[in-house]
Design an enzyme around this catalytic site. Structure first.
Site, short mmCIF file in Angstrom:
data_model
loop_
_atom_site.label_atom_id
_atom_site.label_comp_id
_atom_site.label_asym_id
_atom_site.label_seq_id
_atom_site.Cartn_x
_atom_site.Cartn_y
_atom_site.Cartn_z
N ALA A 65 -34.91 -62.28 -63.83
CA ALA A 65 -34.66 -63.64 -64.30
C ALA A 65 -34.90 -64.56 -63.10
CB ALA A 65 -33.23 -63.75 -64.80
N GLY A 108 -33.98 -58.83 -64.94
CA GLY A 108 -34.47 -59.23 -66.26
C GLY A 108 -35.84 -58.65 -66.58
N GLU A 111 -35.15 -55.34 -67.89
CA GLU A 111 -34.50 -55.53 -69.19
C GLU A 111 -35.51 -55.93 -70.26
OE1 GLU A 111 -31.62 -58.11 -67.13
OE2 GLU A 111 -30.07 -56.99 -68.18
N GLU A 131 -29.16 -56.85 -59.62
CA GLU A 131 -28.33 -58.06 -59.73
C GLU A 131 -27.08 -57.99 -58.87
OE1 GLU A 131 -29.58 -56.35 -62.31
OE2 GLU A 131 -30.37 -57.72 -63.83
C1 HXC Z 1 -37.17 -66.53 -58.67
C2 HXC Z 1 -38.50 -65.11 -57.40
C3 HXC Z 1 -37.87 -63.97 -57.96
C4 HXC Z 1 -36.84 -64.19 -58.94
C5 HXC Z 1 -39.34 -63.30 -56.54
N1 HXC Z 1 -39.40 -64.64 -56.52
N2 HXC Z 1 -38.42 -62.87 -57.40
N3 HXC Z 1 -38.15 -66.36 -57.76
N4 HXC Z 1 -36.55 -65.48 -59.24
N5 HXC Z 1 -36.22 -63.18 -59.55
C6 HXC Z 1 -40.26 -65.51 -55.72
C7 HXC Z 1 -39.83 -65.51 -54.27
O1 HXC Z 1 -38.78 -66.44 -54.08
C8 HXC Z 1 -41.12 -65.95 -53.59
O2 HXC Z 1 -41.27 -67.34 -53.75
C9 HXC Z 1 -42.19 -65.28 -54.43
O3 HXC Z 1 -41.58 -64.98 -55.70
C10 HXC Z 1 -42.68 -63.96 -53.83
O4 HXC Z 1 -41.56 -63.13 -53.58
P1 HXC Z 1 -41.26 -62.46 -52.17
O5 HXC Z 1 -39.82 -62.13 -52.13
O6 HXC Z 1 -41.80 -63.29 -51.07
O7 HXC Z 1 -42.16 -61.12 -52.29
P2 HXC Z 1 -41.89 -59.72 -51.57
O8 HXC Z 1 -41.46 -59.92 -50.16
O9 HXC Z 1 -43.12 -58.92 -51.84
O10 HXC Z 1 -40.64 -59.05 -52.34
C11 HXC Z 1 -40.76 -58.70 -53.72
C12 HXC Z 1 -39.36 -58.45 -54.33
C13 HXC Z 1 -38.45 -59.66 -54.04
C14 HXC Z 1 -38.74 -57.17 -53.70
C15 HXC Z 1 -39.54 -58.21 -55.82
O11 HXC Z 1 -39.13 -60.84 -54.49
C16 HXC Z 1 -37.14 -59.62 -54.74
O12 HXC Z 1 -36.21 -58.89 -54.35
N6 HXC Z 1 -36.98 -60.43 -55.78
C17 HXC Z 1 -35.73 -60.60 -56.48
C18 HXC Z 1 -35.44 -59.40 -57.32
C19 HXC Z 1 -34.15 -59.56 -58.05
O13 HXC Z 1 -33.06 -59.70 -57.47
N7 HXC Z 1 -34.22 -59.59 -59.38
C20 HXC Z 1 -33.06 -59.75 -60.21
C21 HXC Z 1 -32.89 -61.21 -60.50
S1 HXC Z 1 -31.42 -61.54 -61.33
P3 HXC Z 1 -41.57 -68.32 -52.50
O14 HXC Z 1 -41.50 -69.67 -53.11
O15 HXC Z 1 -40.54 -68.01 -51.48
O16 HXC Z 1 -42.95 -67.89 -52.09
C22 HXC Z 1 -31.70 -61.08 -62.87
C23 HXC Z 1 -30.48 -61.20 -63.63
C24 HXC Z 1 -30.38 -61.11 -65.03
O17 HXC Z 1 -32.74 -60.71 -63.29
C25 HXC Z 1 -28.98 -61.35 -65.51
C26 HXC Z 1 -27.91 -61.85 -64.68
C27 HXC Z 1 -27.86 -63.06 -63.89
#
Ligand code: HXC
Length: 257
Positions: A65, A108, A111, A131
């Protein structure tokens, strides 16, 4: 129809939906939800379409998400708007949807893949519910669907540690139906979807409904549900055609009636 965050194309009887927010690794924001629901409603209503494939990019199916959209929200906003409840409509799509996952399917993203009817994975796929690292939890069904898919031990470990599962482990655990080389993923998914789209449409819907019922019912109720739907299919023209075609050693021609 064009959408802001997804690309939709028809390949014969298959609707191919590609998540298209590369700048955010296909993170799912409200616009993605709106686009996806509109595309799935159109897909369900189009009699020329029999199966959908949802895919992302080589690097990410979807990295979760959209954290930036959620960052400033408080409990009252989330609860008042029943945040994420809109995705329930996605799961009411009546025709089958295959998730074709390469790269990250996190939070998400994982999911969403699990809301599809089955997952085909590229050998590069990585699944996770990270998360907890953000001090929250799955919110689009992950704790329930992952547990049903892979059992308590793996689901609990993944939700509590945020560790990712690679494609091979996901296949062993039963999260994905098959793993294919990344270069072949979309082609393989469309091929599989084409096979499904070539089946009698009412039988496809009935098969999807009864397998899904296994997640929601007791065994006795599920077996009864299956049997009644099986009986109901004997009221269709396509059942008669399918069995006649078999006896006459030819391919069935479906009317969807
Ligand atoms: C918003 C996101 C994002 C996300 C990545 N980006 N994931 N933006 N929401 N979930 C954005 C980053 O901010 C970045 O933007 C760009 O995408 C590239 O990501 P990087 O992190 O620079 O890439 P990398 O170093 O290759 O790492 C990839 C990754 C990492 C390991 C997938 O992006 C990551 O850990 N993402 C978050 C994963 C996560 O926690 N997902 C769960 C979300 S919560 P900029 O602008 O900086 O270039 C969820 C909850 C559901 O899904 C229900 C409860 C709340």
């Amino acid at each position: 129809m064009t959408y802001e965050t997804i690309l939709v194309e028809q390949r014969g009887g298959v609707t191919l939906v590609t998540l298209n927010r590369p700048q955010a690794l296909n993170a799912l924001n409200s616009q993605v939800l709106a686009d996806m629901l509109a595309a799935m409603v159109a897909f369900d209503a189009d009699p020329s379409q029999g199966c959908a494939v949802i895919t992302g990019s080589e690097k990410a199916f979807a990295a979760g998400a959209d954290i930036k959209e959620m960052q400033a929200q408080g409990f009252a906003d989330m609860y008042a708007h029943d945040f994420f409840a809109g995705w329930d409509r996605f799961t009411r799509t009546r025709k089958p949807i295959i998730a074709a996952v390469a790269g990250y399917a996190l939070g998400g993203g994982c999911e969403l893949a699990m809301m599809c009817d089955f997952i085909l994975a590229a050998d590069t796929a990585k699944f996770g519910q990270p998360e907890i690292k953000l001090a929250v939890s799955p919110g689009m069904g992950g704790s329930q669907r992952l547990t049903r898919a892979v059992g308590k031990a793996k689901a609990m470990e993944m939700c509590l540690t945020g560790r990712m599962m690679d494609a091979a482990e996901a296949e062993r655990a039963g999260l994905v139906s098959r793993v294919v080389p990344a270069a072949d993923l979309v082609e393989e998914a469309v091929k599989t979807a084409t096979t499904i789209a070539g089946m009698a449409p009412l039988a496809v819907k009935a098969n999807k409904e009864m397998v899904n019922a296994a997640f929601d019912t007791t065994l006795a109720m599920g077996v009864q549900f299956e049997r009644r739907l099986f009986h109901a299919l004997f009221g269709t023209d396509d059942q008669s055609e399918g069995m006649t075609a078999f006896v006459e050693k030819r391919q069935g021609v479906w009317t969807g009636k």
